[in-house]
Design a protein around this motif. Sequence first.
Motif, short mmCIF file in Angstrom:
data_model
loop_
_atom_site.label_atom_id
_atom_site.label_comp_id
_atom_site.label_asym_id
_atom_site.label_seq_id
_atom_site.Cartn_x
_atom_site.Cartn_y
_atom_site.Cartn_z
N VAL A 10 1.11 -1.30 0.07
CA VAL A 10 -0.41 0.14 -0.17
C VAL A 10 0.84 1.11 -0.07
O VAL A 10 0.66 1.99 -0.82
CB VAL A 10 -1.06 0.11 0.90
CG1 VAL A 10 -1.48 1.55 1.76
CG2 VAL A 10 -1.55 -1.17 0.64
N ALA A 11 1.80 1.35 0.70
CA ALA A 11 2.81 1.97 1.03
C ALA A 11 3.58 2.41 -0.54
O ALA A 11 3.51 3.43 -0.82
CB ALA A 11 4.08 2.68 1.96
N ALA A 12 3.95 1.40 -0.56
CA ALA A 12 4.66 1.70 -1.91
C ALA A 12 3.67 2.13 -3.44
O ALA A 12 4.27 2.54 -4.71
CB ALA A 12 5.24 0.05 -2.50
N ASN A 13 2.84 1.33 -3.37
CA ASN A 13 2.13 2.08 -4.10
C ASN A 13 1.07 3.71 -4.23
O ASN A 13 1.32 4.08 -4.93
CB ASN A 13 0.00 1.34 -4.13
CG ASN A 13 0.73 -0.63 -5.03
OD1 ASN A 13 1.38 -0.23 -5.65
ND2 ASN A 13 -0.51 -1.32 -4.43
N LYS A 14 1.18 3.94 -2.83
CA LYS A 14 0.92 4.99 -2.89
C LYS A 14 2.61 6.12 -3.22
O LYS A 14 2.19 7.31 -3.91
CB LYS A 14 -0.13 5.44 -0.77
CG LYS A 14 0.07 6.74 -0.58
CD LYS A 14 -0.14 6.84 0.46
CE LYS A 14 -0.70 8.20 1.03
NZ LYS A 14 -0.66 8.34 2.29
N PHE A 51 4.25 6.83 5.42
CA PHE A 51 3.45 6.83 6.15
C PHE A 51 1.99 5.98 5.41
O PHE A 51 1.63 6.74 4.35
CB PHE A 51 2.83 7.64 7.05
CG PHE A 51 1.93 8.94 6.51
CD1 PHE A 51 0.36 9.05 6.42
CD2 PHE A 51 2.91 10.24 5.63
CE1 PHE A 51 0.20 9.59 6.11
CE2 PHE A 51 1.76 11.29 5.07
CZ PHE A 51 0.88 11.44 5.16
N VAL A 52 1.17 5.52 6.28
CA VAL A 52 -0.28 5.34 5.72
C VAL A 52 -1.11 5.51 6.29
O VAL A 52 -1.10 5.84 7.93
CB VAL A 52 -0.45 4.12 4.63
CG1 VAL A 52 0.58 3.74 3.55
CG2 VAL A 52 -0.32 3.19 5.71
N SER A 53 -2.50 5.77 5.64
CA SER A 53 -3.56 5.80 6.90
C SER A 53 -4.20 4.76 7.01
O SER A 53 -4.36 3.96 6.04
CB SER A 53 -4.46 7.72 6.65
OG SER A 53 -4.84 7.48 5.16
N GLU A 54 -5.77 5.04 7.88
CA GLU A 54 -6.08 4.15 8.49
C GLU A 54 -6.56 4.05 7.33
O GLU A 54 -7.17 2.38 6.98
CB GLU A 54 -7.11 4.32 9.65
CG GLU A 54 -7.89 3.14 10.08
CD GLU A 54 -8.47 2.99 10.84
OE1 GLU A 54 -9.51 2.53 11.02
OE2 GLU A 54 -8.40 3.90 11.90
N LEU A 57 -5.52 1.94 4.61
CA LEU A 57 -5.35 0.75 4.14
C LEU A 57 -6.63 -0.05 4.38
O LEU A 57 -6.78 -1.62 3.75
CB LEU A 57 -4.60 0.09 5.88
CG LEU A 57 -3.46 0.21 6.48
CD1 LEU A 57 -3.50 0.60 7.57
CD2 LEU A 57 -2.79 0.05 5.62
N ARG A 58 -7.95 0.79 4.47
CA ARG A 58 -9.20 -0.23 4.63
C ARG A 58 -9.49 -0.36 3.17
O ARG A 58 -9.87 -1.42 2.82
CB ARG A 58 -9.92 1.14 5.05
CG ARG A 58 -10.16 1.18 6.90
CD ARG A 58 -11.21 2.32 6.54
NE ARG A 58 -11.41 2.50 8.21
CZ ARG A 58 -11.82 1.69 9.24
NH1 ARG A 58 -12.59 0.21 8.87
NH2 ARG A 58 -12.05 1.46 10.40
N ASP A 59 -8.62 0.48 1.79
CA ASP A 59 -9.41 0.15 0.50
C ASP A 59 -8.48 -0.41 -0.05
O ASP A 59 -8.95 -0.96 -0.51
CB ASP A 59 -8.64 1.91 0.31
CG ASP A 59 -10.46 3.47 0.64
OD1 ASP A 59 -11.01 2.83 1.28
OD2 ASP A 59 -9.50 4.46 0.97
N CYS A 60 -6.76 -1.01 1.10
CA CYS A 60 -6.91 -1.33 -0.13
C CYS A 60 -6.12 -3.22 0.62
O CYS A 60 -5.32 -3.79 -0.01
CB CYS A 60 -5.14 -0.69 -0.86
SG CYS A 60 -5.20 0.78 -1.49
N SER A 69 -12.28 -6.00 13.52
CA SER A 69 -11.99 -6.62 14.92
C SER A 69 -10.94 -7.34 14.70
O SER A 69 -9.93 -7.19 14.94
CB SER A 69 -13.14 -7.40 15.91
OG SER A 69 -13.56 -8.58 14.94
N THR A 70 -10.57 -7.94 13.75
CA THR A 70 -9.49 -9.01 13.55
C THR A 70 -8.28 -8.29 12.41
O THR A 70 -7.51 -8.05 13.07
CB THR A 70 -9.82 -9.80 12.00
OG1 THR A 70 -10.71 -10.99 11.99
CG2 THR A 70 -9.25 -10.68 11.77
N ALA A 71 -8.64 -6.91 11.60
CA ALA A 71 -8.01 -5.88 11.45
C ALA A 71 -7.16 -5.15 12.39
O ALA A 71 -6.71 -4.54 12.40
CB ALA A 71 -8.74 -5.12 10.11
#
Length: 86
Positions: A10-14, A51-54, A57-60, A69-71
């Motif tokens: 996610v960070a690399a793509n962002k 950095f990545v935001s929550e 992370l939710r999107d990708c 709860s698992t996440a």
Amino acid sequence: NDAVVDINDVAANKYKALSQASGKGRKTKKFQQLIIHHRETVVPEHEGRFFVSEQDLRDCCAFFRGGESTARAVLNILRSTKRLKQ
């Protein structure tokens, strides 16, 4: 380990997309929204660090698709083992 790989992807793509922001050409609406979201979430503590935001992370990330709860549990484990900083 899969969660860490997902977060790194996610960070690399962002940041790959953000590095293309300075280039010429037509930008899609989703790309423009990514740029705006990134600029809104930058704070002085992030300076010089990736950095990545929550929401990123939710999107990708696949582990957010397993349930909220698992996440959160996965993120807490990564923080406690110091593989991820908050």
